[in-house]
Design a protein around this motif. Structure first.
Motif, mmCIF file in Angstrom:
data_model
loop_
_atom_site.group_PDB
_atom_site.id
_atom_site.type_symbol
_atom_site.label_atom_id
_atom_site.label_comp_id
_atom_site.label_asym_id
_atom_site.label_seq_id
_atom_site.Cartn_x
_atom_site.Cartn_y
_atom_site.Cartn_z
ATOM 1 N N ARG A 218 77.915 47.150 39.485
ATOM 2 C CA ARG A 218 77.998 45.785 39.173
ATOM 3 C C ARG A 218 78.693 44.766 40.412
ATOM 4 O O ARG A 218 78.015 43.794 40.979
ATOM 5 N N ARG A 219 79.795 45.450 40.768
ATOM 6 C CA ARG A 219 80.385 44.945 42.031
ATOM 7 C C ARG A 219 79.784 44.989 43.315
ATOM 8 O O ARG A 219 79.655 44.057 44.070
ATOM 9 N N TRP A 220 79.209 46.107 43.551
ATOM 10 C CA TRP A 220 78.137 46.431 44.590
ATOM 11 C C TRP A 220 76.821 45.627 44.576
ATOM 12 O O TRP A 220 76.618 44.785 45.684
ATOM 13 N N ALA A 221 76.294 45.289 43.450
ATOM 14 C CA ALA A 221 75.204 44.308 43.361
ATOM 15 C C ALA A 221 75.527 42.826 43.677
ATOM 16 O O ALA A 221 74.850 42.270 44.292
ATOM 17 N N ARG A 222 76.808 42.408 43.024
ATOM 18 C CA ARG A 222 77.241 40.989 43.254
ATOM 19 C C ARG A 222 77.571 40.641 44.884
ATOM 20 O O ARG A 222 77.351 39.724 45.357
ATOM 21 N N PHE A 223 78.160 41.827 45.385
ATOM 22 C CA PHE A 223 78.569 41.613 46.779
ATOM 23 C C PHE A 223 77.248 41.533 47.632
ATOM 24 O O PHE A 223 77.375 40.518 48.592
ATOM 25 N N ARG A 224 76.281 42.168 47.244
ATOM 26 C CA ARG A 224 74.879 41.803 48.050
ATOM 27 C C ARG A 224 74.251 40.667 47.805
ATOM 28 O O ARG A 224 73.585 40.102 48.890
ATOM 29 N N HIS A 225 74.534 40.035 46.639
ATOM 30 C CA HIS A 225 73.716 38.663 46.283
ATOM 31 C C HIS A 225 74.976 37.758 46.026
ATOM 32 O O HIS A 225 74.852 37.305 44.683
ATOM 33 N N PRO A 226 75.839 37.167 46.683
ATOM 34 C CA PRO A 226 76.814 36.428 46.225
ATOM 35 C C PRO A 226 76.428 34.819 45.831
ATOM 36 O O PRO A 226 77.168 34.493 44.794
ATOM 37 N N GLY A 227 75.088 34.640 45.980
ATOM 38 C CA GLY A 227 74.691 33.168 45.821
ATOM 39 C C GLY A 227 74.000 33.376 44.620
ATOM 40 O O GLY A 227 73.308 32.284 44.250
ATOM 41 N N LYS A 228 73.666 34.445 44.025
ATOM 42 C CA LYS A 228 72.564 34.573 42.781
ATOM 43 C C LYS A 228 73.472 34.679 41.368
ATOM 44 O O LYS A 228 74.617 35.128 41.490
ATOM 45 N N SER A 229 72.955 34.231 40.421
ATOM 46 C CA SER A 229 73.323 34.473 39.281
ATOM 47 C C SER A 229 73.526 35.820 38.780
ATOM 48 O O SER A 229 72.891 36.634 39.132
ATOM 49 N N ARG A 230 74.627 36.087 37.645
ATOM 50 C CA ARG A 230 74.569 37.504 36.938
ATOM 51 C C ARG A 230 73.435 38.006 36.429
ATOM 52 O O ARG A 230 72.772 39.096 36.490
ATOM 53 N N ARG A 231 72.427 36.992 35.811
ATOM 54 C CA ARG A 231 71.096 37.284 35.156
ATOM 55 C C ARG A 231 70.292 37.790 36.197
ATOM 56 O O ARG A 231 69.741 38.789 36.060
ATOM 57 N N TRP A 232 70.269 37.001 37.418
ATOM 58 C CA TRP A 232 69.402 37.254 38.541
ATOM 59 C C TRP A 232 69.494 38.778 38.973
ATOM 60 O O TRP A 232 68.719 39.495 39.178
ATOM 61 N N VAL A 233 70.816 39.177 39.098
ATOM 62 C CA VAL A 233 71.363 40.358 39.704
ATOM 63 C C VAL A 233 70.845 41.549 38.450
ATOM 64 O O VAL A 233 70.391 42.411 39.133
ATOM 65 N N ALA A 234 71.293 41.475 37.258
ATOM 66 C CA ALA A 234 70.785 42.183 36.436
ATOM 67 C C ALA A 234 69.440 42.578 36.398
ATOM 68 O O ALA A 234 69.136 43.760 36.140
ATOM 69 N N TRP A 235 68.446 41.580 36.454
ATOM 70 C CA TRP A 235 67.125 41.782 36.414
ATOM 71 C C TRP A 235 66.469 42.408 37.438
ATOM 72 O O TRP A 235 65.570 43.301 37.347
ATOM 73 N N LYS A 236 67.301 42.173 38.715
ATOM 74 C CA LYS A 236 66.764 42.859 39.883
ATOM 75 C C LYS A 236 67.007 44.477 40.171
ATOM 76 O O LYS A 236 66.449 45.239 40.532
ATOM 77 N N TYR A 237 68.460 44.762 39.422
ATOM 78 C CA TYR A 237 68.731 46.046 39.668
ATOM 79 C C TYR A 237 68.609 46.895 38.143
ATOM 80 O O TYR A 237 68.541 48.237 38.413
ATOM 81 N N PRO A 240 66.395 44.923 32.517
ATOM 82 C CA PRO A 240 66.457 44.978 31.136
ATOM 83 C C PRO A 240 64.969 44.603 30.549
ATOM 84 O O PRO A 240 64.849 44.821 29.106
ATOM 85 N N GLU A 241 64.098 44.143 31.138
ATOM 86 C CA GLU A 241 62.915 43.871 30.435
ATOM 87 C C GLU A 241 62.027 45.122 30.316
ATOM 88 O O GLU A 241 61.201 44.959 29.189
ATOM 89 N N ARG A 242 62.636 46.267 30.691
ATOM 90 C CA ARG A 242 61.941 47.639 30.223
ATOM 91 C C ARG A 242 62.271 48.057 28.715
ATOM 92 O O ARG A 242 61.810 49.057 28.598
ATOM 93 N N GLY A 243 63.180 47.243 28.111
ATOM 94 C CA GLY A 243 63.807 47.674 26.811
ATOM 95 C C GLY A 243 65.070 48.376 27.179
ATOM 96 O O GLY A 243 65.664 48.520 25.993
ATOM 97 N N ARG A 244 65.491 48.817 28.080
ATOM 98 C CA ARG A 244 66.891 49.319 28.303
ATOM 99 C C ARG A 244 67.489 48.866 29.720
ATOM 100 O O ARG A 244 66.793 48.839 30.571
ATOM 101 N N TRP A 245 68.864 49.073 29.951
ATOM 102 C CA TRP A 245 69.370 48.748 31.166
ATOM 103 C C TRP A 245 69.373 50.030 31.916
ATOM 104 O O TRP A 245 70.019 51.125 31.540
ATOM 105 N N ASP A 246 68.448 50.085 32.968
ATOM 106 C CA ASP A 246 68.406 51.298 33.760
ATOM 107 C C ASP A 246 68.663 50.810 35.173
ATOM 108 O O ASP A 246 67.896 49.974 35.819
ATOM 109 N N PHE A 247 69.719 51.536 35.935
ATOM 110 C CA PHE A 247 69.980 51.230 37.278
ATOM 111 C C PHE A 247 68.875 52.030 37.938
ATOM 112 O O PHE A 247 68.972 53.095 38.235
ATOM 113 N N ALA A 248 67.936 51.255 38.588
ATOM 114 C CA ALA A 248 66.694 52.098 39.394
ATOM 115 C C ALA A 248 65.935 51.281 40.111
ATOM 116 O O ALA A 248 65.817 49.724 39.913
#
Length: 394
Positions: A218-237, A240-248
Motif C-alpha cells: 500500500r505504501r508502494w502504491a501511494r508513493f506511485r500516485h500521490p495525487g490519487k485517492s485511496r479508493r482509486w489506488v485500491a481499485w487499480k492494484y 475489489p470489484e472481482r469479489g476479493r482483494w488481490d494484488f494482481a
C-alpha cells in the motif's frame, strides 16, 4: 559459537606440511561454510553424551547439531549445565569457544531467566499447558500417560523479521517497476519461505505476514500516485470489484498470499530407513518417487497412501506381486489415464477382474482360439515383481 568457528577457519590453509595464511574466511552462507563447520565440530556430540552412561539413573542428553548450531535437550538443569561445561572444554582444546550472546539455558514450558522456549534454525520451540483433550502423551505399555502440555513449533520472530525485511527491500527497489515485474520478483520469495515453514504451526504467522506485506505494498502504491485517492489506488492494484482483494496485474500474475500455502505436517522417517535401502514401497509412498519405480506407479503409491485399493491392506517390502489395474476396465470403455488406474495385490486383482465383467466383455470381443502369452489376456500385467521393480501395464 559461529564467530569462533569462522575465526579458526581464517587461520590458513594446510597443504601437506605447508601452512598458507589467509586474510579472509569463508563467506556467511557460503557452500563451504557448513562443510568446514561439520569438519571442525565432528565428535562434539559424542563428547557431550559420553560422560552420561546408561544405567546410572540419568538419561543421556539429546544433542542436535546443524553445522555450528547446537541444541542440547534434557529435563534436568544440572545435566544441561554440565553439558555446557563439557562443550566448552572440548572446544577449548581446538582454540574455540561458545559465543556468549548465542548461548543460553532455557526451559520450554516454565520461565527461566524470564524467557520460555528457544530458537533453533529459524524455529521457536515452546510447550504450553493444556487440558487432557489436547495434551501430549508419553508412550509405553498399557494406557499412555498424559503430559499436561503440548509442544508447539512456530517460525521465530527473527525469521519473520528477516523475511519481512527481504520483501520490503524488494518493494523499495521496484518503486518505478510495473506491477507485474514486482509480483514476479516477490512470488518466489514468498513461495520458498512459506514452504520452509509449512510443516509447523505457521498458519497464524502466515496471516500476520499477509497483513505486513499488504501495508508495504500500500505504501508502494501511494508513493506511485500521490495525487490519487485511496479508493482509486485500491481499485487499480487490488481490484475489489472481482469479489476479493488481490494484488494482481490486469491480465497478469497475482501475488501469492502467505496463507495460501497449506500446512503439511512432517512425518518422521521410520527407524534407520534410508532412500538407498531398496524399500521402494515405503519411499514411493512417502515421496511419490523412487529410482526403481516408474512415475505413474510412484504417484499411485502416494495417492493410495501405500495401501491396496481392493483389500485396504498395506503393501509391504518384499510382496511378490503388485499390479496396476484399471478401475473401469478398458474392455468396458475405461480409459488408460492415471485417474483410472489403481494398485492392487495380485490376488486382489484376480478377484476384482473375475467380478467386474471385463472377462466376459473381452471374450465377446475376441472369440479366437489362438494361444496367448501368460499375461496377454489380462487387463493389467504384473508391474512389481522380485527382480523387476517398476514394470508397468501396457
Amino acid at each position: 559459537m559461529r564467530r569462533a568457528v569462522r575465526a579458526w577457519l581464517r587461520a590458513g590453509v594446510l597443504d601437506g606440511a605447508t601452512l598458507f595464511p589467509t586474510a579472509e574466511g569463508t563467506p556467511q552462507g557460503g557452500g563451504a561454510s557448513p562443510l568446514l563447520a561439520n569438519i571442525a565440530l565432528h565428535g562434539l556430540e559424542e563428547a557431550i553424551r559420553a560422560p552420561f552412561p546408561h544405567g546410572n539413573g540419568t538419561a543421556k542428553p539429546l544433542v542436535v547439531r546443524y553445522a555450528d548450531d547446537v541444541v542440547v535437550l534434557h529435563h534436568e538443569l544440572a545435566v544441561i549445565e554440565e553439558t555446557q561445561r563439557l562443550a566448552s572444554a572440548w572446544l577449548a582444546g581446538m582454540g574455540l569457544e561458545l559465543k556468549p550472546s548465542k548461548t543460553r539455558i532455557a526451559h520450554t514450558l516454565d520461565a527461566h531467566d524470564g524467557q520460555r522456549g528457544f530458537d533453533f534454525l529459524g524455529f521457536t520451540v515452546r510447550q504450553f499447558p493444556v487440558g487432557k483433550t489436547h495434551s501430549g502423551k508419553r508412550g509405553g505399555r498399557g494406557k499412555p500417560a498424559l503430559l499436561g502440555f503440548k509442544t508447539s513449533i512456530t517460525p521465530s520472530t527473527d525469521a519473520c523479521r528477516r523475511h519481512t525485511g527481504t520483501l520490503g527491500e524488494s518493494i523499495r527497489r521496484h518503486k518505478a517497476s510495473p506491477q507485474a515485474t514486482l509480483i514476479l520478483r516477490l512470488n518466489p520469495v514468498i513461495r520458498g519461505w512459506t514452504n520452509d515453514y509449512a510443516t509447523v504451526c505457521a498458519k497464524d504467522t502466515f496471516a500476520k505476514l499477509n497483513q505486513a506485506t499488504y501495508l508495504q505494498l500500500r505504501r508502494w502504491a501511494r508513493f506511485r500516485h500521490p495525487g490519487k485517492s485511496r479508493r482509486w489506488v485500491a481499485w487499480k492494484y487490488w481490484h475489489p470489484e472481482r469479489g476479493r482483494w488481490d494484488f494482481a496485474a490486469p491480465d497478469g500474475p497475482r501475488l501469492l498470499l502467505h496463507d495460501s500455502t497449506p500446512i503439511r505436517r512432517h512425518t518422521k522417517v521410520q527407524g534407520a530407513r534410508s532412500p538407498y535401502d531398496g524399500d521402494w514401497v515405503y519411499w514411493g509412498t512417502r515421496l511419490g518417487r523412487h529410482p526403481a519405480l516408474t512415475g505413474a506407479v510412484a504417484m499411485l503409491l502416494r495417492r493410495q497412501q501405500g495401501t491396496c485399493a481392493w483389500c485396504a491392506q498395506y503393501f509391504r517390502h518384499g510382496d511378490a506381486l503388485i499390479e496396476v489395474d484399471h478401475t473401469i476396465p478398458t474392455a468396458l470403455g475405461g480409459g488408460d489415464w492415471l485417474a483410472n488406474r489403481q494398485l492392487l495385490h495380485g490376488h486382489g486383482h484376480d478377484e476384482k477382474t473375475a467380478g467386474d465383467g471385463s472377462l466376459a466383455a473381452r471374450g465377446a470381443q475376441d472369440r479366437s482360439q489362438r494361444i496367448e502369452e501368460p499375461d496377454a489376456g489380462k487387463l493389467a500385467r504384473p508391474v512389481l515383481q522380485a527382480g523387476r521393480p517398476g514394470d508397468r501395464s501396457a
